[in-house]
Design a protein around this motif. Sequence first.
Motif, PDB file in Angstrom:
ATOM      1  N   UNK A   1       0.854  -1.191   0.000  1.00 43.09           N
ATOM      2  CA  UNK A   1       0.000   0.000   0.000  1.00 43.09           C
ATOM      3  C   UNK A   1       0.890   1.242   0.000  1.00 43.09           C
ATOM      4  N   UNK A   2       0.315   2.370  -0.346  1.00 39.44           N
ATOM      5  CA  UNK A   2       1.074   3.629  -0.355  1.00 39.44           C
ATOM      6  C   UNK A   2       0.588   4.526  -1.473  1.00 39.44           C
ATOM      7  N   UNK A   3       1.096   5.733  -1.476  1.00 39.72           N
ATOM      8  CA  UNK A   3       0.645   6.733  -2.448  1.00 39.72           C
ATOM      9  C   UNK A   3       1.127   6.431  -3.869  1.00 39.72           C
ATOM     10  N   UNK A   4       0.538   7.131  -4.821  1.00 37.36           N
ATOM     11  CA  UNK A   4       0.954   7.025  -6.230  1.00 37.36           C
ATOM     12  C   UNK A   4       2.431   7.389  -6.354  1.00 37.36           C
ATOM     13  N   UNK A   5       3.189   6.556  -7.037  1.00 39.20           N
ATOM     14  CA  UNK A   5       4.607   6.839  -7.225  1.00 39.20           C
ATOM     15  C   UNK A   5       5.494   6.245  -6.140  1.00 39.20           C
TER      16      UNK A   5
ATOM     17  N   UNK B   1      -8.147   6.541 -16.088  1.00 39.51           N
ATOM     18  CA  UNK B   1      -8.767   7.851 -16.328  1.00 39.51           C
ATOM     19  C   UNK B   1     -10.135   7.747 -17.009  1.00 39.51           C
ATOM     20  N   UNK B   2     -10.281   6.770 -17.904  1.00 47.94           N
ATOM     21  CA  UNK B   2     -11.581   6.606 -18.583  1.00 47.94           C
ATOM     22  C   UNK B   2     -12.655   6.174 -17.591  1.00 47.94           C
ATOM     23  N   UNK B   3     -12.302   5.279 -16.674  1.00 47.01           N
ATOM     24  CA  UNK B   3     -13.286   4.848 -15.660  1.00 47.01           C
ATOM     25  C   UNK B   3     -13.689   6.049 -14.787  1.00 47.01           C
ATOM     26  N   UNK B   4     -12.689   6.843 -14.382  1.00 46.96           N
ATOM     27  CA  UNK B   4     -12.992   8.045 -13.588  1.00 46.96           C
ATOM     28  C   UNK B   4     -13.932   8.972 -14.360  1.00 46.96           C
ATOM     29  N   UNK B   5     -13.659   9.085 -15.652  1.00 44.56           N
ATOM     30  CA  UNK B   5     -14.455   9.989 -16.489  1.00 44.56           C
ATOM     31  C   UNK B   5     -15.893   9.483 -16.632  1.00 44.56           C
ATOM     32  N   UNK B   6     -16.030   8.170 -16.842  1.00 41.39           N
ATOM     33  CA  UNK B   6     -17.356   7.613 -17.134  1.00 41.39           C
ATOM     34  C   UNK B   6     -18.169   7.317 -15.873  1.00 41.39           C
ATOM     35  N   UNK B   7     -17.494   6.897 -14.799  1.00 43.61           N
ATOM     36  CA  UNK B   7     -18.235   6.434 -13.617  1.00 43.61           C
ATOM     37  C   UNK B   7     -17.919   7.238 -12.372  1.00 43.61           C
ATOM     38  N   UNK B   8     -16.991   8.190 -12.502  1.00 45.95           N
ATOM     39  CA  UNK B   8     -16.581   8.976 -11.341  1.00 45.95           C
ATOM     40  C   UNK B   8     -15.651   8.173 -10.440  1.00 45.95           C
ATOM     41  N   UNK B   9     -15.061   8.853  -9.455  1.00 45.91           N
ATOM     42  CA  UNK B   9     -14.157   8.155  -8.536  1.00 45.91           C
ATOM     43  C   UNK B   9     -14.919   7.059  -7.781  1.00 45.91           C
ATOM     44  N   UNK B  10     -16.171   7.329  -7.422  1.00 44.82           N
ATOM     45  CA  UNK B  10     -16.964   6.359  -6.664  1.00 44.82           C
ATOM     46  C   UNK B  10     -17.132   5.052  -7.454  1.00 44.82           C
ATOM     47  N   UNK B  11     -17.411   5.182  -8.751  1.00 41.83           N
ATOM     48  CA  UNK B  11     -17.555   3.989  -9.590  1.00 41.83           C
ATOM     49  C   UNK B  11     -16.272   3.191  -9.620  1.00 41.83           C
ATOM     50  N   UNK B  12     -15.141   3.896  -9.710  1.00 41.58           N
ATOM     51  CA  UNK B  12     -13.841   3.225  -9.696  1.00 41.58           C
ATOM     52  C   UNK B  12     -13.630   2.496  -8.364  1.00 41.58           C
TER      53      UNK B  12
ATOM     54  N   UNK C   1      -1.737   8.887 -16.533  1.00 41.10           N
ATOM     55  CA  UNK C   1      -2.641   7.794 -16.196  1.00 41.10           C
ATOM     56  C   UNK C   1      -3.229   7.896 -14.785  1.00 41.10           C
ATOM     57  N   UNK C   2      -2.930   9.020 -14.101  1.00 38.17           N
ATOM     58  CA  UNK C   2      -3.413   9.170 -12.728  1.00 38.17           C
ATOM     59  C   UNK C   2      -4.330  10.389 -12.643  1.00 38.17           C
ATOM     60  N   UNK C   3      -5.635  10.136 -12.760  1.00 32.32           N
ATOM     61  CA  UNK C   3      -6.580  11.252 -12.855  1.00 32.32           C
ATOM     62  C   UNK C   3      -6.494  12.242 -11.688  1.00 32.32           C
ATOM     63  N   UNK C   4      -6.192  11.748 -10.493  1.00 34.23           N
ATOM     64  CA  UNK C   4      -6.157  12.652  -9.340  1.00 34.23           C
ATOM     65  C   UNK C   4      -5.020  13.672  -9.431  1.00 34.23           C
ATOM     66  N   UNK C   5      -4.026  13.361 -10.289  1.00 35.53           N
ATOM     67  CA  UNK C   5      -2.871  14.282 -10.386  1.00 35.53           C
ATOM     68  C   UNK C   5      -2.947  15.183 -11.621  1.00 35.53           C
ATOM     69  N   UNK C   6      -4.055  15.100 -12.369  1.00 35.76           N
ATOM     70  CA  UNK C   6      -4.211  15.985 -13.539  1.00 35.76           C
ATOM     71  C   UNK C   6      -4.799  17.318 -13.076  1.00 35.76           C
ATOM     72  N   UNK C   7      -4.042  18.010 -12.256  1.00 36.36           N
ATOM     73  CA  UNK C   7      -4.488  19.289 -11.678  1.00 36.36           C
ATOM     74  C   UNK C   7      -3.390  20.319 -11.900  1.00 36.36           C
ATOM     75  N   UNK C   8      -3.702  21.578 -11.656  1.00 42.75           N
ATOM     76  CA  UNK C   8      -2.737  22.657 -11.899  1.00 42.75           C
ATOM     77  C   UNK C   8      -1.491  22.493 -11.034  1.00 42.75           C
ATOM     78  N   UNK C   9      -1.687  22.065  -9.787  1.00 40.57           N
ATOM     79  CA  UNK C   9      -0.552  21.954  -8.868  1.00 40.57           C
ATOM     80  C   UNK C   9      -0.492  20.544  -8.262  1.00 40.57           C
TER      81      UNK C   9
END
Length: 171
Positions: free
Chosen positions: A11-15, A49-60, A120-128
């Motif tokens: 277990x652990x964070x992305x990366x 990312x496609x699953x996040x897009x289509x079903x949201x984080x909850x669906x994933x 490939x990591x939707x949570x990190x596709x942010x400005x910062x």
Amino acid sequence: MNTAKNNIFLIGLMGAGKTTLGRRLAAQLGRTFYDSDQTICERTGVSVPTIFEMEGEEGFRVREAAVIDEITARSGIVLATGGGAVLREENRLRLRARGTVVYLHAAPEILLERTRSDRNRPLLQVADPLDKLRSLYQTRDPIYRAAADFVVEAGKSDCRKTLARILQCLQ
Ligand code: S3P
């Protein structure tokens, strides 16, 4: 080690290196390797990312919990979980009950270096993304620690040394 099922769960964070180290660990120990994200993608035929897009984080998360339940019921395996798997209590309970849980710890600055060019990591596709990793770290580090049998430093040192540390814990 929890020998009931002879399983190792990372277990652990992305990366943090869960997939890379998990694959090596499994090869070294002669176990079967699984990656929950990869299994979800194989089953759905689409990317995270496609699953996040289509079903949201909850669906994933629903898909993730089902896959974790199924995979952790096996024995003699190494499983790299997605970084957010520990957010659900049902996952934490299953991981604790069905194997030895190793938290691969690394600071947000190092995680950023390792995930910087990854789309490939939707949570990190942010400005910062560093700010995002810091906030995820703050929320999740205590959860990872509480869920783990062992905490292994997976920050600056190379893969070989981290792998040796994991093996030492498992002895
Ligand atoms: C997530 C981590 C990802 C993947 C999804 C969500 C998270 O897995 O499950 O993008 O919430 O931390 P990795 O930790 O393997 O990158």
